[in-house]
Design a protein around this motif. Sequence first.
Motif, PDB file in Angstrom:
ATOM      1  N   THR A  13       1.069  -1.218   0.019  1.00 26.30           N
ATOM      2  CA  THR A  13       0.092  -0.002  -0.110  1.00 26.30           C
ATOM      3  C   THR A  13       0.752   1.088  -0.094  1.00 26.30           C
ATOM      4  O   THR A  13       0.677   2.065  -0.881  1.00 26.30           O
ATOM      5  CB  THR A  13      -0.849  -0.146   1.211  1.00 26.30           C
ATOM      6  OG1 THR A  13      -1.585  -1.157   0.942  1.00 26.30           O
ATOM      7  CG2 THR A  13      -1.757   1.310   1.144  1.00 26.30           C
ATOM      8  N   LEU A  14       1.851   1.212   0.849  1.00 30.57           N
ATOM      9  CA  LEU A  14       2.849   2.396   0.718  1.00 30.57           C
ATOM     10  C   LEU A  14       3.318   2.697  -0.569  1.00 30.57           C
ATOM     11  O   LEU A  14       3.514   3.816  -1.002  1.00 30.57           O
ATOM     12  CB  LEU A  14       3.872   2.064   2.212  1.00 30.57           C
ATOM     13  CG  LEU A  14       3.164   2.390   3.258  1.00 30.57           C
ATOM     14  CD1 LEU A  14       4.353   1.947   4.486  1.00 30.57           C
ATOM     15  CD2 LEU A  14       2.808   3.774   3.737  1.00 30.57           C
ATOM     16  N   LEU A  15       3.965   1.526  -1.005  1.00 31.99           N
ATOM     17  CA  LEU A  15       4.558   1.522  -2.416  1.00 31.99           C
ATOM     18  C   LEU A  15       3.668   2.192  -3.397  1.00 31.99           C
ATOM     19  O   LEU A  15       4.102   3.048  -4.242  1.00 31.99           O
ATOM     20  CB  LEU A  15       5.272   0.371  -2.791  1.00 31.99           C
ATOM     21  CG  LEU A  15       6.443  -0.147  -1.904  1.00 31.99           C
ATOM     22  CD1 LEU A  15       6.875  -1.488  -2.442  1.00 31.99           C
ATOM     23  CD2 LEU A  15       7.664   0.895  -2.311  1.00 31.99           C
ATOM     24  N   ASP A  21       1.216   8.646  -6.283  1.00 33.61           N
ATOM     25  CA  ASP A  21       1.366  10.025  -6.314  1.00 33.61           C
ATOM     26  C   ASP A  21       2.451  10.531  -7.328  1.00 33.61           C
ATOM     27  O   ASP A  21       2.350  11.754  -7.827  1.00 33.61           O
ATOM     28  CB  ASP A  21       1.874  10.458  -4.615  1.00 33.61           C
ATOM     29  CG  ASP A  21       0.781  10.402  -3.755  1.00 33.61           C
ATOM     30  OD1 ASP A  21      -0.513  10.534  -3.885  1.00 33.61           O
ATOM     31  OD2 ASP A  21       1.203  10.296  -2.622  1.00 33.61           O
ATOM     32  N   LEU A  22       3.639   9.922  -7.388  1.00 30.65           N
ATOM     33  CA  LEU A  22       4.549  10.251  -8.489  1.00 30.65           C
ATOM     34  C   LEU A  22       3.847  10.310  -9.763  1.00 30.65           C
ATOM     35  O   LEU A  22       4.099  11.306 -10.450  1.00 30.65           O
ATOM     36  CB  LEU A  22       5.657   9.216  -8.316  1.00 30.65           C
ATOM     37  CG  LEU A  22       6.531   9.483  -6.975  1.00 30.65           C
ATOM     38  CD1 LEU A  22       7.343   8.339  -7.392  1.00 30.65           C
ATOM     39  CD2 LEU A  22       7.202  10.799  -7.029  1.00 30.65           C
ATOM     40  N   LEU A  23       2.980   9.385 -10.026  1.00 28.71           N
ATOM     41  CA  LEU A  23       2.160   9.402 -11.352  1.00 28.71           C
ATOM     42  C   LEU A  23       1.338  10.397 -11.689  1.00 28.71           C
ATOM     43  O   LEU A  23       1.445  11.236 -12.507  1.00 28.71           O
ATOM     44  CB  LEU A  23       1.432   8.091 -11.641  1.00 28.71           C
ATOM     45  CG  LEU A  23       0.883   7.611 -12.648  1.00 28.71           C
ATOM     46  CD1 LEU A  23       1.760   7.760 -14.199  1.00 28.71           C
ATOM     47  CD2 LEU A  23       0.208   6.472 -12.907  1.00 28.71           C
ATOM     48  N   ALA A  31      -3.384  14.684  -7.537  1.00 31.38           N
ATOM     49  CA  ALA A  31      -4.257  13.523  -6.943  1.00 31.38           C
ATOM     50  C   ALA A  31      -3.290  12.357  -7.140  1.00 31.38           C
ATOM     51  O   ALA A  31      -2.525  12.298  -7.973  1.00 31.38           O
ATOM     52  CB  ALA A  31      -5.737  13.210  -7.389  1.00 31.38           C
ATOM     53  N   ASN A  32      -3.412  11.151  -6.422  1.00 33.27           N
ATOM     54  CA  ASN A  32      -3.071  10.271  -6.330  1.00 33.27           C
ATOM     55  C   ASN A  32      -3.711   9.493  -7.620  1.00 33.27           C
ATOM     56  O   ASN A  32      -4.864   9.107  -7.537  1.00 33.27           O
ATOM     57  CB  ASN A  32      -3.243   9.139  -5.053  1.00 33.27           C
ATOM     58  CG  ASN A  32      -2.721   7.890  -5.193  1.00 33.27           C
ATOM     59  OD1 ASN A  32      -2.535   6.939  -6.028  1.00 33.27           O
ATOM     60  ND2 ASN A  32      -2.098   7.732  -4.054  1.00 33.27           N
ATOM     61  N   VAL A  33      -3.014   8.874  -8.612  1.00 33.27           N
ATOM     62  CA  VAL A  33      -3.486   8.280  -9.631  1.00 33.27           C
ATOM     63  C   VAL A  33      -3.297   6.698  -9.803  1.00 33.27           C
ATOM     64  O   VAL A  33      -1.983   6.176  -9.845  1.00 33.27           O
ATOM     65  CB  VAL A  33      -2.894   8.832 -11.074  1.00 33.27           C
ATOM     66  CG1 VAL A  33      -3.350   8.274 -12.163  1.00 33.27           C
ATOM     67  CG2 VAL A  33      -3.164  10.495 -11.068  1.00 33.27           C
ATOM     68  N   GLY A  34      -4.196   6.086  -9.270  1.00 33.61           N
ATOM     69  CA  GLY A  34      -3.907   4.431  -9.608  1.00 33.61           C
ATOM     70  C   GLY A  34      -3.320   3.925  -8.282  1.00 33.61           C
ATOM     71  O   GLY A  34      -2.748   2.789  -8.275  1.00 33.61           O
ATOM     72  N   GLY A  35      -3.082   4.410  -6.966  1.00 41.58           N
ATOM     73  CA  GLY A  35      -2.180   4.041  -5.949  1.00 41.58           C
ATOM     74  C   GLY A  35      -2.734   2.750  -5.550  1.00 41.58           C
ATOM     75  O   GLY A  35      -2.167   1.684  -5.080  1.00 41.58           O
ATOM     76  N   VAL A  36      -4.238   2.646  -5.267  1.00 44.50           N
ATOM     77  CA  VAL A  36      -4.810   1.316  -4.901  1.00 44.50           C
ATOM     78  C   VAL A  36      -4.513   0.180  -5.802  1.00 44.50           C
ATOM     79  O   VAL A  36      -4.220  -1.033  -5.350  1.00 44.50           O
ATOM     80  CB  VAL A  36      -6.207   1.621  -4.559  1.00 44.50           C
ATOM     81  CG1 VAL A  36      -6.960   0.075  -4.140  1.00 44.50           C
ATOM     82  CG2 VAL A  36      -6.447   2.475  -3.326  1.00 44.50           C
ATOM     83  N   GLY A  37      -4.527   0.461  -7.091  1.00 49.57           N
ATOM     84  CA  GLY A  37      -4.347  -0.404  -8.160  1.00 49.57           C
ATOM     85  C   GLY A  37      -3.006  -0.858  -8.253  1.00 49.57           C
ATOM     86  O   GLY A  37      -2.659  -2.022  -8.154  1.00 49.57           O
TER      87      GLY A  37
END
Length: 144
Positions: A13-15, A21-23, A31-37
């Motif tokens: 999850t952290l990674l 966030d970097l994406l 915004a966070n783009v696709g972090g959960v995926g």
Amino acid sequence: MTISGVALLAICTLLGSLLGDLLGVALGVKANVGGVGIAMMFLIAARLWLVRWGLLSRGLNTGVEFWGSFYIPIVVAMAAQQNVVAAAKGGPIVVIAGAGAVAVCFAMVALIGRFSGPVETMDEIEAREALEASVPHFKSGRVG
């Protein structure tokens, strides 16, 4: 230990959050783009790696499976938090994009159904297997 599965999920999850966030920064989105995926992809990859090397204990597997089963509800909850009203007020393109995505999905399901050919139902499979089990030298006309 089950806690190891939770720890593995936390690392993934952290990674995923960091890469999301970097994406987002790379795409110019705040915004966070696709972090959960991304996190779930890391979790799947980590599980496969552990299985390959024989390091996946029963407890670790239980923790990974438990949290992996929450993937869809977590994504639904995150999507519910999005401000859909503000997005829709941003212009008609949101509605057009949503309707277009649904139309493409419907079309793809129809296309796949049309080109997939005939498919056996579970009743047909069970009847064929029962016939094969009752007749020792029965050979069906099916290949494969």
